[in-house]
Design a protein around this motif. Sequence first.
Motif, PDB file in Angstrom:
ATOM      1  N   ARG A  52       0.836  -1.201   0.000  1.00 54.51           N
ATOM      2  CA  ARG A  52       0.000   0.000   0.000  1.00 54.51           C
ATOM      3  C   ARG A  52       0.865   1.243   0.000  1.00 54.51           C
ATOM      4  O   ARG A  52       1.940   1.281   0.613  1.00 54.51           O
ATOM      5  CB  ARG A  52      -0.917   0.000   1.220  1.00 54.51           C
ATOM      6  CG  ARG A  52      -1.830  -1.202   1.285  1.00 54.51           C
ATOM      7  CD  ARG A  52      -2.947  -1.093   0.287  1.00 54.51           C
ATOM      8  NE  ARG A  52      -3.722  -2.319   0.191  1.00 54.51           N
ATOM      9  CZ  ARG A  52      -4.853  -2.426  -0.497  1.00 54.51           C
ATOM     10  NH1 ARG A  52      -5.321  -1.387  -1.158  1.00 54.51           N
ATOM     11  NH2 ARG A  52      -5.507  -3.567  -0.551  1.00 54.51           N
ATOM     12  N   ALA A  53       0.369   2.279  -0.676  1.00 58.74           N
ATOM     13  CA  ALA A  53       1.136   3.517  -0.794  1.00 58.74           C
ATOM     14  C   ALA A  53       1.368   4.155   0.569  1.00 58.74           C
ATOM     15  O   ALA A  53       2.473   4.627   0.873  1.00 58.74           O
ATOM     16  CB  ALA A  53       0.395   4.479  -1.723  1.00 58.74           C
ATOM     17  N   SER A  92       4.399  -6.289   2.702  1.00 55.62           N
ATOM     18  CA  SER A  92       3.041  -6.322   2.161  1.00 55.62           C
ATOM     19  C   SER A  92       2.026  -6.826   3.162  1.00 55.62           C
ATOM     20  O   SER A  92       0.838  -6.905   2.862  1.00 55.62           O
ATOM     21  CB  SER A  92       2.996  -7.226   0.922  1.00 55.62           C
ATOM     22  OG  SER A  92       3.414  -8.538   1.250  1.00 55.62           O
ATOM     23  N   ARG A  98      -5.560   6.856  -1.741  1.00 54.64           N
ATOM     24  CA  ARG A  98      -4.603   5.786  -1.438  1.00 54.64           C
ATOM     25  C   ARG A  98      -4.856   4.548  -2.296  1.00 54.64           C
ATOM     26  O   ARG A  98      -3.916   3.893  -2.742  1.00 54.64           O
ATOM     27  CB  ARG A  98      -4.680   5.438   0.049  1.00 54.64           C
ATOM     28  CG  ARG A  98      -4.096   6.496   0.970  1.00 54.64           C
ATOM     29  CD  ARG A  98      -3.895   5.956   2.377  1.00 54.64           C
ATOM     30  NE  ARG A  98      -5.169   5.631   3.004  1.00 54.64           N
ATOM     31  CZ  ARG A  98      -5.861   6.474   3.768  1.00 54.64           C
ATOM     32  NH1 ARG A  98      -5.408   7.702   3.968  1.00 54.64           N
ATOM     33  NH2 ARG A  98      -6.997   6.103   4.319  1.00 54.64           N
ATOM     34  N   SER A 136      -2.130   3.047  -4.844  1.00 54.80           N
ATOM     35  CA  SER A 136      -1.659   1.682  -4.597  1.00 54.80           C
ATOM     36  C   SER A 136      -1.876   0.792  -5.814  1.00 54.80           C
ATOM     37  O   SER A 136      -0.979   0.036  -6.221  1.00 54.80           O
ATOM     38  CB  SER A 136      -2.380   1.087  -3.381  1.00 54.80           C
ATOM     39  OG  SER A 136      -2.121   1.841  -2.221  1.00 54.80           O
ATOM     40  N   TRP A 137      -3.055   0.876  -6.431  1.00 53.35           N
ATOM     41  CA  TRP A 137      -3.343   0.015  -7.576  1.00 53.35           C
ATOM     42  C   TRP A 137      -2.594   0.460  -8.829  1.00 53.35           C
ATOM     43  O   TRP A 137      -2.282  -0.366  -9.691  1.00 53.35           O
ATOM     44  CB  TRP A 137      -4.842  -0.039  -7.825  1.00 53.35           C
ATOM     45  CG  TRP A 137      -5.502  -1.055  -6.956  1.00 53.35           C
ATOM     46  CD1 TRP A 137      -6.020  -0.871  -5.709  1.00 53.35           C
ATOM     47  CD2 TRP A 137      -5.668  -2.441  -7.254  1.00 53.35           C
ATOM     48  NE1 TRP A 137      -6.502  -2.045  -5.209  1.00 53.35           N
ATOM     49  CE2 TRP A 137      -6.315  -3.038  -6.137  1.00 53.35           C
ATOM     50  CE3 TRP A 137      -5.344  -3.228  -8.347  1.00 53.35           C
ATOM     51  CZ2 TRP A 137      -6.635  -4.385  -6.102  1.00 53.35           C
ATOM     52  CZ3 TRP A 137      -5.670  -4.576  -8.311  1.00 53.35           C
ATOM     53  CH2 TRP A 137      -6.300  -5.147  -7.207  1.00 53.35           C
ATOM     54  N   ASN A 169       0.538   1.624  -8.817  1.00 52.51           N
ATOM     55  CA  ASN A 169       1.864   1.037  -8.651  1.00 52.51           C
ATOM     56  C   ASN A 169       1.831  -0.482  -8.775  1.00 52.51           C
ATOM     57  O   ASN A 169       2.734  -1.093  -9.366  1.00 52.51           O
ATOM     58  CB  ASN A 169       2.441   1.434  -7.281  1.00 52.51           C
ATOM     59  CG  ASN A 169       2.664   2.925  -7.162  1.00 52.51           C
ATOM     60  OD1 ASN A 169       2.900   3.601  -8.165  1.00 52.51           O
ATOM     61  ND2 ASN A 169       2.580   3.454  -5.959  1.00 52.51           N
TER      62      ASN A 169
END
Length: 496
Positions: A224-225, A240, A285, A289-290, A292
Motif C-alpha cells: 500500500r502507498a 506487504s 490511497r 496503490s493500484w 503502482n
Amino acid sequence: MSLKKDRFHLSKQQKQYHEHCCVPMCSASSTYNGVLSFHAFPSDLEIRKRWLVNIRREKFVPTPHTKVCSLHFLKEQTISPKTESGKRRLQRGAVPVLFQWNNYTKPPPRVSVWERVQPVNTAEPTADDQAMECAHTPPGDDHDYPKAPEAAFLDMALDRIKELEETNEALVKQLMELKICNTFALERFIQSEASIRLYTRFPNYRQFMLFWEMIEPAVHKMVRASRAKAAERRNEEVTSVRPAHMRQALQPIEELFLFLMYLSAGYTELDLANRFNISTSTVSRIICSWTNFLYTLLGSASIWMEAEDVKAYLPDDFKEFSDTQIIADCTELKCQTPSSPVIQSEMYSTYKSHCTMKALIGIAPHGPITFISSLYEGSISDKEVFRKSGLSDLLTEDVAIMVDKGFLINDLVKCKVYCPPFLKRSSQMSAPSVLKTQKIASLRVQVERVIRRIKENTIFETVVPLSIVGSINEMFAVACLLSNYQNKDLVKRWAK
C-alpha cells in the motif's frame, strides 16, 4: 344469540343512534331498551387487557365507541341508577364473564395450587381411593376454552412454522437484493454489459473476472502507498503484510473496480468517495496503490514479440509487408498549463496548440501493444521521441518497422522502414507511389485505432491535471497494458 323471552322483554328504542355489543356471537344492540345497558372499555390497561382476553377477540383494538352489553356481567357487578333517567354503571374492576360459550353461567372459581397438586403417595391406591379420585377429577382443564386435539394443533403449528420460514427466506432474499441495488458495487452490474464497459473498459463481466483471476494470486503481495511512505519515514523495510489493527475499507476486487472507474470513466475522487461511502483520502490511497501494483505486475511480463511470433500471427493483408514487426506512432495527452513560463515553452505543442505530453506506442501487425515509451514534453519531435524511447535497440536487420511520414528515422535504425513516400520536387506523385501510400496507410491506421482505444479512458480524453503528473507515466502505461486484456481483435478476419 337466542335470548330467553321469559328473562327479557325488549321494546323498540326511539333514538337517532344505536349501540352494539362487540362480543362475538352476541347480537344485542341498543335498538331495544328497557333492560340492556352498554359499557365502554375501561381506561385501566390491566383491566382492559382482561376484557379483551375474556371476550376472545384476536388482534382487536377497541375504540371509545366500542361497547359490551350488560348480558356479560354479573348482577353484583352493576350499580343501579338512583333515578329512573340515570344510566347503569359498572363497579370498579368489573370484568365480563358471561358468554354464550359458557351458557351465560358464572365459571367455577379457580382451584388453588394446593388442591390441584396431588400429594405423593407411595402406598398403592385402594379401590375406594381410585373411585374418590375419579369423582373429584374435573372433566376438563381449569378454564372453559375449547381445546383442539393435540395432533391437529401440532400439524397446524408445523404448517405455520414452515410458512413463516418461507416468508423469512423470501424477505431475506428481497433485503439482499435491495441492499445490492442501493450499494454501488461490482455485483450490481453483473448483468449489464454496457455498465461494465463504461466503468471498466472490459466488454463484459466474464472477461473482467478472467483478468481478476489472473492477478488475484499476487494481490496479497501488494504494498500500500500509505504503508510504503510510513516505512520510508521510519527508514524500515516495506512489507506487504497488513497490520492487524488496520481495517480494509473495501474488498480487493472492489478496489480494482474503483481504480478502473477512475481510469476509464474519469470520476473524481470526491465522486468515488460518495459512491463507495468512503473518505476521499482512502480513494486517493487506493488509486495510488493500484497504479503502482498494476504497473509492477503487468510490466513484469514482457510484451515485446520476437519476429517468429509476429510472423505466426501475421494477417493476410500484410503479405506484401511480411517482415513488418511493429507499427509505431506517437500520441499526445493534453495537460494543465504550468505556471512557470520555462516549463510552458517545453510542454507547448504547436500541433495541438496546447501544453501536452507525448508518448510512442508500438503494436504488432495483428493488434496487441508490444512497446510503450515514457511520456515526454509536448515540444519534442516524433523523431526525438523515437530516439529517446530505445525502440531502435530492439529492431534487427531482418525485420521492418512501419511509421508515418513524420518519422524520419532511417538514420536511427538498422532495419527496413515502411513509410509513405514524399512528393519531393515532383508536382504530382507517381502511380506506384500513390498505391504504396494507400497500402501503407490502410495498414498503419491500426496503430491509431489502438491509440483511440487507450484514449477511451476518460482521464486521457480531458486535460490531465498537474496534481497527478507524478504518477501519470505509470497510469498511462497501465492503461496501455490493460488494453491488451480489455479489447477484442482489431479486425475480425485477423483473429486466429
